[in-house]
Design an enzyme around this catalytic site. Structure first.
Site, PDB file in Angstrom:
ATOM      1  N   ASN A   9     -53.557  -5.495  30.771  1.00 14.97           N
ATOM      2  CA  ASN A   9     -53.944  -4.303  31.528  1.00 14.97           C
ATOM      3  C   ASN A   9     -54.241  -3.207  30.505  1.00 14.97           C
ATOM      4  O   ASN A   9     -53.319  -2.625  29.933  1.00 14.97           O
ATOM      5  CB  ASN A   9     -52.788  -3.892  32.459  1.00 14.97           C
ATOM      6  CG  ASN A   9     -53.054  -2.568  33.149  1.00 14.97           C
ATOM      7  OD1 ASN A   9     -54.173  -2.035  33.102  1.00 14.97           O
ATOM      8  ND2 ASN A   9     -52.033  -2.029  33.797  1.00 14.97           N
ATOM      9  N   LYS A  11     -55.352  -0.349  30.980  1.00 20.42           N
ATOM     10  CA  LYS A  11     -55.184   1.010  31.536  1.00 20.42           C
ATOM     11  C   LYS A  11     -56.409   1.840  31.163  1.00 20.42           C
ATOM     12  O   LYS A  11     -57.506   1.279  31.034  1.00 20.42           O
ATOM     13  CB  LYS A  11     -53.864   1.629  31.058  1.00 20.42           C
ATOM     14  CG  LYS A  11     -52.690   0.672  31.327  1.00 20.42           C
ATOM     15  CD  LYS A  11     -51.335   1.286  31.226  1.00 20.42           C
ATOM     16  CE  LYS A  11     -50.286   0.219  31.520  1.00 20.42           C
ATOM     17  NZ  LYS A  11     -48.926   0.740  31.510  1.00 20.42           N
ATOM     18  N   HIS A  95     -49.967  -0.778  40.967  1.00 22.04           N
ATOM     19  CA  HIS A  95     -49.271  -0.506  39.699  1.00 22.04           C
ATOM     20  C   HIS A  95     -48.426   0.759  39.865  1.00 22.04           C
ATOM     21  O   HIS A  95     -48.820   1.685  40.575  1.00 22.04           O
ATOM     22  CB  HIS A  95     -50.300  -0.329  38.573  1.00 22.04           C
ATOM     23  CG  HIS A  95     -49.675  -0.333  37.219  1.00 22.04           C
ATOM     24  ND1 HIS A  95     -49.041   0.775  36.706  1.00 22.04           N
ATOM     25  CD2 HIS A  95     -49.548  -1.314  36.292  1.00 22.04           C
ATOM     26  CE1 HIS A  95     -48.565   0.465  35.506  1.00 22.04           C
ATOM     27  NE2 HIS A  95     -48.854  -0.787  35.232  1.00 22.04           N
ATOM     28  N   GLU A  97     -48.067   3.222  38.038  1.00 23.75           N
ATOM     29  CA  GLU A  97     -48.787   4.461  37.694  1.00 23.75           C
ATOM     30  C   GLU A  97     -49.645   4.921  38.867  1.00 23.75           C
ATOM     31  O   GLU A  97     -49.831   6.119  39.079  1.00 23.75           O
ATOM     32  CB  GLU A  97     -49.636   4.226  36.425  1.00 23.75           C
ATOM     33  CG  GLU A  97     -48.747   4.151  35.182  1.00 23.75           C
ATOM     34  CD  GLU A  97     -49.247   3.236  34.083  1.00 23.75           C
ATOM     35  OE1 GLU A  97     -50.430   2.871  34.069  1.00 23.75           O
ATOM     36  OE2 GLU A  97     -48.418   2.876  33.207  1.00 23.75           O
ATOM     37  N   GLU A 167     -42.584  -5.092  37.291  1.00 24.03           N
ATOM     38  CA  GLU A 167     -42.717  -4.154  36.182  1.00 24.03           C
ATOM     39  C   GLU A 167     -41.680  -3.037  36.342  1.00 24.03           C
ATOM     40  O   GLU A 167     -41.912  -2.070  37.080  1.00 24.03           O
ATOM     41  CB  GLU A 167     -44.122  -3.547  36.173  1.00 24.03           C
ATOM     42  CG  GLU A 167     -45.216  -4.569  35.978  1.00 24.03           C
ATOM     43  CD  GLU A 167     -46.440  -3.957  35.293  1.00 24.03           C
ATOM     44  OE1 GLU A 167     -46.874  -4.525  34.277  1.00 24.03           O
ATOM     45  OE2 GLU A 167     -46.939  -2.900  35.742  1.00 24.03           O
ATOM     46  N   SER A 212     -43.440  -3.432  28.204  1.00 23.53           N
ATOM     47  CA  SER A 212     -43.208  -3.590  26.766  1.00 23.53           C
ATOM     48  C   SER A 212     -43.100  -5.056  26.345  1.00 23.53           C
ATOM     49  O   SER A 212     -42.301  -5.384  25.467  1.00 23.53           O
ATOM     50  CB  SER A 212     -41.987  -2.786  26.312  1.00 23.53           C
ATOM     51  OG  SER A 212     -42.197  -1.405  26.572  1.00 23.53           O
TER      52      SER A 212
END
Ligand code: 13P
Length: 254
Positions: A9, A11, A95, A97, A167, A212
């Site tokens: 991803n 982003k 997601h 975010e 996540e 991470s």
């Protein structure tokens, strides 16, 4: 065994030049990787580049978001049909975010999943808890709700066509990775939640870990019985790092 999926991803990162280099590097480097499946999700403007450069390789293309609607007056949005036209296979939905900065609710996310499936795109549904929620021991309650709301809206059968990504928000972009045991425990919980509705679907669905993930921890995470791949942010922007994670995915397949 479920085939591991390693998805990058990106982003909102990259330039036309860096995207081109990354895509070409992946195509070249993915040649020896046959057991794990690889995907990349660049920003929308680079999808056409991805479609062109990934031709003939086994690396699949994905998008990071999609509109709930099929067509019409939705300024700034991109439809599932458009993503399919540009050769996308996957779409990241919900997601953290997007949940946090753009107000995406479980209900909106469920609509996005359906919009993808209608166009034969495979959505990757993201779930995860914040640090505060984990510290208050609400991890399972939060994830149970995120999943439960989606299942209630679109039904368990739809999960035959969905990938899930766990996540933990506290591990995203922070360098703090969930330990393999922490991640495995939540992945197992997610599978149990699905199994309450349908055991066969629960066994088949792939549950990726994101937060991470890097070359140094990928193998330990991917060796866990309920971790079926990775959704990789930062490390997917460096071709060698991402390929090393893909190789770890390849190596866990017996
Ligand atoms: P990082 O790998 O940068 O922590 O990001 C994870 C993620 O959000 C993937 O969707």
């Amino acid at each position: 065994m479920r085939q591991p999926l390693i998805a990058g991803n990106w982003k909102m990162n990259g330039t036309k030049t860096s995207a081109e280099a990354l895509l070409s590097g992946l195509v070249a480097g993915s040649v020896g990787i046959s057991k794990a499946e690889i995907a990349v999700c660049p920003p929308f403007p680079y999808l056409a580049l991805g479609e062109r450069l990934l031709i003939g390789s086994s690396v699949r293309l994905g998008a990071q978001n999609v509109c709930t609607q099929d067509v019409g007056a939705y300024t700034g949005e991109v439809s599932a049909l458009m993503l399919a036209e540009f050769g996308c296979h996957y779409v990241i939905c919900g997601h953290s975010e997007r949940r946090e900065y753009y107000g995406e609710t479980d209900s909106i996310i469920a609509e996005k999943l359906l919009a993808c499936i209608k166009q034969q795109l495979t959505p990757i549904l993201c779930v995860g808890e914040t640090l505060q929620q984990r510290e208050q021991e609400q991890t399972e309650a939060v994830i149970g709700t995120q999943l439960g709301n989606v299942i209630a809206q679109i039904g368990i059968d739809t999960f035959q066509k969905i990938e899930i990504a766990y996540e933990p928000v506290w591990a995203i972009g922070t360098g703090k990775t969930a330990t393999p045991e922490q991640a495995q425990s939540v992945h197992y919980f997610i599978r149990q939640q699905l199994a309450k509705h349908d055991q066969i679907i629960a066994e088949k669905v792939r549950i990726l870990y994101g937060g991470s993930m890097k070359a140094s921890n990928a193998q330990d995470l991917l060796s866990q019985p309920d971790i079926d791949g990775g959704l990789v942010g930062g490390a997917s922007l460096i071709v060698e790092d991402f390929l090393a994670i893909c190789q770890a995915g390849d190596a866990v397949v017996l």
